[in-house]
Motif scaffolding. Structure first.
Motif, short mmCIF file in Angstrom:
data_model
loop_
_atom_site.label_atom_id
_atom_site.label_comp_id
_atom_site.label_asym_id
_atom_site.label_seq_id
_atom_site.Cartn_x
_atom_site.Cartn_y
_atom_site.Cartn_z
N PRO A 359 31.90 4.72 88.45
CA PRO A 359 33.12 4.78 88.98
C PRO A 359 33.62 6.32 88.49
CG PRO A 359 33.24 3.20 86.96
CD PRO A 359 31.64 3.51 87.57
N PRO A 360 34.75 6.59 88.83
CA PRO A 360 35.08 8.09 88.76
C PRO A 360 35.22 8.28 87.25
CG PRO A 360 36.44 7.24 90.35
CD PRO A 360 35.70 6.18 90.03
N ALA A 361 35.83 7.58 86.38
CA ALA A 361 35.82 7.40 84.74
C ALA A 361 34.53 7.85 84.17
CB ALA A 361 36.50 6.20 84.03
N VAL A 362 33.46 7.24 84.74
CA VAL A 362 32.02 7.69 83.99
C VAL A 362 31.74 8.82 84.42
CG1 VAL A 362 29.82 6.47 84.29
CG2 VAL A 362 31.52 5.07 84.01
N MET A 363 32.03 9.34 85.78
CA MET A 363 31.72 10.63 86.40
C MET A 363 32.34 11.53 85.44
SD MET A 363 28.98 9.57 88.46
CE MET A 363 28.95 11.48 88.77
N ASP A 364 33.56 11.38 85.32
CA ASP A 364 34.31 12.21 84.57
C ASP A 364 33.85 12.42 83.17
OD1 ASP A 364 35.93 12.83 86.80
OD2 ASP A 364 37.48 11.43 85.98
N SER A 365 33.48 11.61 82.57
CA SER A 365 32.91 11.42 81.19
C SER A 365 31.63 12.18 81.18
CB SER A 365 32.67 10.10 80.86
OG SER A 365 32.17 10.13 79.41
#
Length: 681
Positions: A359-365
């Protein structure tokens, strides 16, 4: 009420001091529902220091670590929340009333129809499962089936025309179509009810064709003759061949579309992300948020990372909570522990590929943790790659997803590494080309990673949980009660117990079934021999709690009924109670199991050390090792002096072992292990 009343377990974390323990959990896809209550029960008496697992065991290990983090950071109900998970997974969710567990596995668009067909075989015996799947394949390709029946009727038309020449061409074709359809329905009716009914369907279909032949011959107004019988047999045989060819064509088309779809989806039916199939979160989206909930993180907070668990960003510093999971780099024929060891080669990922998995939150991290580039690393297509953080900055959910990539069910995870053995990379170090590596399920290489957290002498217990089929001599009691674990849970209560391992009689009744079982046993041996060889060893067998499962529980039973989820999860609670009773100082046995375990480990260590030291004595005295010591580079003055002292003491130990007639093997429990230098995984 006793100190260890099972009815009060899970509520004493603020009353009794917590002892330390480690926990290792086996993989098994949906079998993971056994772990939440087991973990929550252990958490009432223990504080988790090292937690490890593979596949579904990796999910449980991450949830355990997140809950321990939450308990240490202002969320005292974290394990109570985890205890509720089996009930949540068994509850209805989505538009079609599927369980929450089922909706976590959402097929990619390219294989959605094929996934629905394959799911028809769940919770069914092999013959019935095959019947359901074949029926689903035929329904999925009903256009092809209808076209095949029409084409087949054209082939059968000459037989009908000969038997009843008075019929028009259209009528003869219609009769042939009806006969073919009727035969298909008869066979299909039998197919849906098992092998015996298939034979009944063949008989009924044959009888109907005989009657049809006689009826057509009667319409012709001719007397019976061998030609009529021959034509009827030809009609029957040709119809059967047409249906068989049509079935093969449909199955081949289904298989081709399935292969094409899973190839496009990283060799898996499900990516792990939400697809909107059921109106619920997919596995990876749900797990990302769930770990944060257990850890007490507010909404919108970055995903829980290994550094959060460690309490430090230093890879080598002591860790508050140590989590490790297994993954398999199948392109390299290797297994890795995650977080990757500090000296592991760097891995790189393609953000576009990973957006389909995380998900986007993981990619941002991951993007926030990216290091400044010293060199432009690309794949073979020239696409720029980003370095995957190895340690503290790695989100926990990434490690779990890499461990959970169950073949075909969940997409494999692509990473890249630089192969410095290639001349092109040696010549172009500023812009090397990385080679793709597919990472799949950790259980491929180690489904029960008992090597984790082991030490020559333990300071606290390392519990392990093994999931297995029920033993024929100890069947699971039916109906089960909350306080009745007969046949369900086993823990060796004496050092000499647990040495024998049950194996089922091979099913060699039929050539095909025997060969299939033989090949599956080969795969199982390659996968599990490293784990199985440790089960009967002293110091292992007494701390591995065995939980039996019925065939319709766990594994790939994605739509496991709520009652089965509840029963299996309660078995986990029983297993934890058994461990507490045996090992905890406040348990029913007042810690007798832990004292016995330490005694066994000491006897094992002494017995294992004695033989190699005595065997090394001639070598230690016959070779001038001090001269080799002087040639070792990297030692400072202090290290070199210490190395000389250490070598001298080791020589003394070897001389001591060789200079006696006593044998410390006599005090060690069997089988006795050997000391070997092994690589770090």
């Amino acid at each position: 009420m006793s100190e260890h009343d099972p009815s009060t377990l899970g509520k004493h974390s603020g009353v009794l001091p917590l002892n330390d323990c480690d926990l290792v959990m086996k993989g098994g896809v949906t079998s993971g529902v056994v772990y939440p209550k087991l973990i929550a029960e252990l958490a009432s008496r223990y504080r988790f220091r090292n937690i490890g697992g593979t596949s579904a065991g990796a999910i449980a290990a991450a949830a355990c670590a997140a809950a321990e983090y939450g308990r240490n950071h202002g969320k005292p109900d974290a394990f109570a929340k985890l205890d509720e998970l089996p009930g949540d997974l068994g509850a209805s969710a989505g538009k079609k009333g599927r369980s929450k567990l089922f909706t976590l596995f959402q097929p990619a668009d390219a294989v959605r129809a094929q996934f629905a067909v394959l799911m028809k075989g769940l919770n069914a015996k092999p013959v019935e499962a095959a019947s359901r799947i074949v029926g689903g394949i035929l329904c999925l390709h009903r256009g092809l089936v209808a076209g095949g029946l029409v084409a087949g009727s054209l082939l059968l038309w000459p037989c009908v025309a000969w038997l009843a020449p008075g019929l028009s061409t259209a009528a003869a074709i219609a009769v042939a179509f009806g006969a073919l359809l009727g035969m298909a329905l008869m066979l299909g009716l039998g197919l849906g009810r098992g092998a015996t009914s298939v034979m009944r369907g063949v008989v009924l279909a044959s009888a109907s064709l005989v009657l049809l032949t006689l009826g057509l011959h009667w319409l012709r107004g001719a007397s019976s003759s061998p030609a009529v019988l021959g034509t009827g047999l030809a009609f029957w045989g040709l119809a059967l061949l047409i249906l068989a060819a049509l079935l093969i064509a449909v199955i081949v088309r289904f298989a081709a579309s399935l292969l094409k779809g899973i190839h496009r989806n990283g060799y898996g039916l499900c990516s792990g992300l939400s697809t909107g199939s059921y109106g619920e979160e997919g596995l990876t989206d749900w797990l990302t948020g769930y770990l944060n909930q257990l850890a007490g993180r507010p909404a919108g907070h970055p995903p829980l990372s290994f550094g959060d668990l460690w309490g430090t960003a230093d890879h080598n510093a002591p860790r508050e909570i140590n989590l490790e999971v297994m993954t398999s780099a199948i392109s390299q024929n290797m297994v890795y522990g995650i977080p990757f060891r500090k000296d592991a080669p760097p891995f790189f990922y393609d953000p576009d590929e990973w957006k389909a998995l995380f998900p986007p939150a993981v990619m941002d991290s991951l993007a926030a943790a990216a290091r400044p580039r010293k060199a432009m690393v690309t794949n073979v297509n020239g696409k720029a790659l980003y370095r995957l953080p190895h340690g503290a900055a790695l989100p926990v959910v990434v490690a779990v997803r890499m461990s959970l990539s169950f073949p075909i069910l969940l997409s494999a995870v692509p990473l890249y590494a630089i192969d410095w053995s290639l001349k092109a990379n040696k010549a172009n170090r500023r812009s090397p080309v990385a080679t793709r590596i597919w990472f799949s399920d950790g259980g491929i290489g180690s489904n029960m990673p008992l090597h984790m957290f082991d030490a020559p002498l333990p300071g606290h217990p390392t519990f392990a949980v093994n999931l297995k089929a029920e033993h024929p001599d100890h069947p699971i009691v039916k109906p089960e009660r909350a306080d009745d674990d007969a046949g369900r849970v086993y823990l060796a209560d004496k050092p000499e117990k647990g040495r024998q391992r049950y194996w089922p009689e091979p099913k060699d009744d039929t050539p095909l079934g025997g060969l299939a079982g033989f090949l599956l046993s080969i795969v199982g041996t390659m996968q599990n021999w490293r784990d199985e060889i440790l089960f009967p060893y002293p110091g292992f067998r007494d701390r591995i709690v065995q939980i039996s499962q019925r065939p319709d529980e766990g594994g790939l039973n994605l739509n496991m009924p709520k009652a089965s989820i509840g029963t299996l999860s309660n078995a986990g609670k029983m297993a934890a109670e058994r461990l507490i009773d045996r090992f905890h100082p406040n348990g029913c046995e007042s810690g007798a199991g832990w004292r016995t375990h330490q005694r066994v480990r000491l006897a094992t260590l002494l017995g294992t050390l004695h033989s190699p030291t005595s065997e090394l004595h001639p070598l230690m005295t016959g070779v001038a090792w001090e001269d080799y010591l002087k040639e070792i580079k990297g030692y400072g003055v202090g290290e070199r002096a210490f190395a000389e002292q250490f070598l001298g003491e080791f020589k003394t130990l070897c001389a001591l072992g060789a200079g006696t007639s006593y044998s410390l093997k006599k005090g060690a429990y069997k089988p006795l292990a050997r000391i070997r230098i092994t690589p770090v995984i």
